[in-house]
Design a protein around this motif. Structure first.
Motif, mmCIF file in Angstrom:
data_model
loop_
_atom_site.group_PDB
_atom_site.id
_atom_site.type_symbol
_atom_site.label_atom_id
_atom_site.label_comp_id
_atom_site.label_asym_id
_atom_site.label_seq_id
_atom_site.Cartn_x
_atom_site.Cartn_y
_atom_site.Cartn_z
ATOM 1 N N GLN A 95 34.992 43.534 39.726
ATOM 2 C CA GLN A 95 35.383 42.138 39.848
ATOM 3 C C GLN A 95 34.833 41.304 38.693
ATOM 4 O O GLN A 95 35.527 40.449 38.150
ATOM 5 N N VAL A 143 39.636 33.076 42.220
ATOM 6 C CA VAL A 143 38.835 34.162 42.789
ATOM 7 C C VAL A 143 38.562 33.916 44.279
ATOM 8 O O VAL A 143 38.780 34.791 45.125
ATOM 9 N N LEU A 148 41.899 33.979 46.471
ATOM 10 C CA LEU A 148 42.365 35.335 46.785
ATOM 11 C C LEU A 148 41.393 36.045 47.720
ATOM 12 O O LEU A 148 41.797 36.822 48.580
ATOM 13 N N GLY A 149 40.089 35.759 47.547
ATOM 14 C CA GLY A 149 39.088 36.327 48.456
ATOM 15 C C GLY A 149 39.356 35.884 49.881
ATOM 16 O O GLY A 149 39.282 36.673 50.831
ATOM 17 N N ALA A 189 42.606 37.639 51.214
ATOM 18 C CA ALA A 189 42.354 39.047 51.530
ATOM 19 C C ALA A 189 41.516 39.186 52.802
ATOM 20 O O ALA A 189 41.818 40.012 53.669
ATOM 21 N N GLY A 233 39.739 38.798 42.737
ATOM 22 C CA GLY A 233 39.223 38.055 43.876
ATOM 23 C C GLY A 233 39.406 38.767 45.207
ATOM 24 O O GLY A 233 38.585 38.621 46.113
ATOM 25 N N THR A 234 40.500 39.557 45.323
ATOM 26 C CA THR A 234 40.774 40.211 46.611
ATOM 27 C C THR A 234 39.673 41.211 46.996
ATOM 28 O O THR A 234 39.488 41.493 48.168
ATOM 29 N N PHE A 235 38.936 41.730 45.979
ATOM 30 C CA PHE A 235 37.870 42.691 46.286
ATOM 31 C C PHE A 235 36.812 42.093 47.204
ATOM 32 O O PHE A 235 36.126 42.807 47.926
ATOM 33 N N ALA A 236 36.688 40.751 47.147
ATOM 34 C CA ALA A 236 35.623 40.076 47.891
ATOM 35 C C ALA A 236 35.632 40.459 49.369
ATOM 36 O O ALA A 236 34.574 40.589 49.984
#
Lengths: 155, 141
Positions: free
Chosen positions: A18, A38, A41-42, A45, B71-74
């Motif tokens: 990331q 960031v 999208l966090g 998700a 960001g989706t990894f968060a």
């Protein structure tokens, strides 16, 4: 114990990826816009996976405390401080300080048992382990710096 | 001096984030904690972006699409981090996390992934990672 360490390794690899991806975004966009992308999208998700695994339970917030709503501030604090630190210091020094401070603060929170953590007594073992890890960070980071300077000269 | 303080607080905030998420998740659940912290962080970031008049989001289209999705990894990061802290405590979690993080950086540099200039592997990096692994083993004894 092994399972916990495996989860931590997964988290660390994704944080590493990331960081690279975010810095690529930051090459073109400013840090506030990067922050928005960031965290946005966090959120998407987390919300999607949460719905998938928990269904309607996701909206049931029984023991919610007021400060939980403000926990997002910490995330903005992370991005802002790290970006400002990187801007003012060389990347090697900045990242070494960030990593060492992360570990030092973890040791502190563990030893006082902050926020409902089970207190881990601070002994010689903890001190030794953390000092060796910080030593490892310094060896890793500072020798890498010389290498990149040499290759810059060579090219 | 200011830079050092920023870097110090950056590290403190990263650890605090993990512990706060882990505390919140005990009350409302891990996915709920991840969703709420990311949502409130996002709202604050939007407010700051608007008040500082940062319009650089227009440049997102110049970034290679893959990189926009970091960001989706968060979601997975927070879930794994919280689970690890519940199981092995903060210090050991952060230590293992640092090793994985530096290993990814190391592999990226040596393999030249993601358009990074390729660098040769050198002994000090192996010694550094070796020392960190040794430190984690000492902590987990």
């Amino acid at each position: 114990m092994l399972l916990g360490i495996i989860f931590a390794l997964i988290a660390g690899s994704l944080v590493g990826l990331q960081n690279i991806f975010n810095s690529k975004v930051n090459e073109h966009a400013g840090s506030w816009a990067t922050n928005v992308l960031v965290l946005g999208l966090g959120f998407l998700a987390s919300f999607t996976l949460g719905l998938l695994f928990e269904g309607k339970q996701l909206f049931r917030l029984h023991h919610m405390q007021t400060w939980y709503w403000f926990s997002g501030v910490i995330g903005v604090g992370v991005v802002t401080c790290v970006v400002q630190g990187l801007k003012r210091l060389s990347p090697t020094i900045a990242i070494s300080i960030v990593l060492a401070s992360q570990l030092g603060f973890a040791l502190f929170l563990d030893s006082i048992g902050a926020m409902g953590l089970k207190p881990v007594p601070f002994t010689l073992k903890e001190l030794l382990g953390v000092l060796i890890i910080i030593g490892g960070i310094l060896v890793f980071k500072f020798s890498g710096q010389q290498e990149s300077q040499q290759s810059e000269k060579a090219s | 001096m200011k830079g050092i303080l920023f870097a110090l607080f950056g590290g403190i905030f990263i650890t605090l984030q993990g512990v706060a998420n882990s505390r919140i998740s005990q009350d409302i659940g891990t996915w709920q904690a991840a969703t709420i912290t990311q949502m409130t962080g996002f709202i604050l970031a939007v407010v700051l972006m608007v008040s500082f008049r940062d319009r650089t989001w227009q440049n997102f289209k110049r970034v290679k699409p893959m990189y926009l999705f970091g960001g989706t990894f968060a979601a997975v990061v927070i879930f794994s981090n919280v689970t690890a802290i519940h199981k092995v405590g903060v210090t050991l979690t952060i230590s293992a996390l640092l090793i994985a993080q530096l290993s990814v950086a190391f592999l990226t540099d040596t393999c030249g992934w993601f358009g990074v200039t390729k660098q040769r592997m050198r002994l000090p990096q192996f010694i550094g990672i070796g020392m960190m692994v040794a430190g984690v083993l000492i902590l987990s004894m």
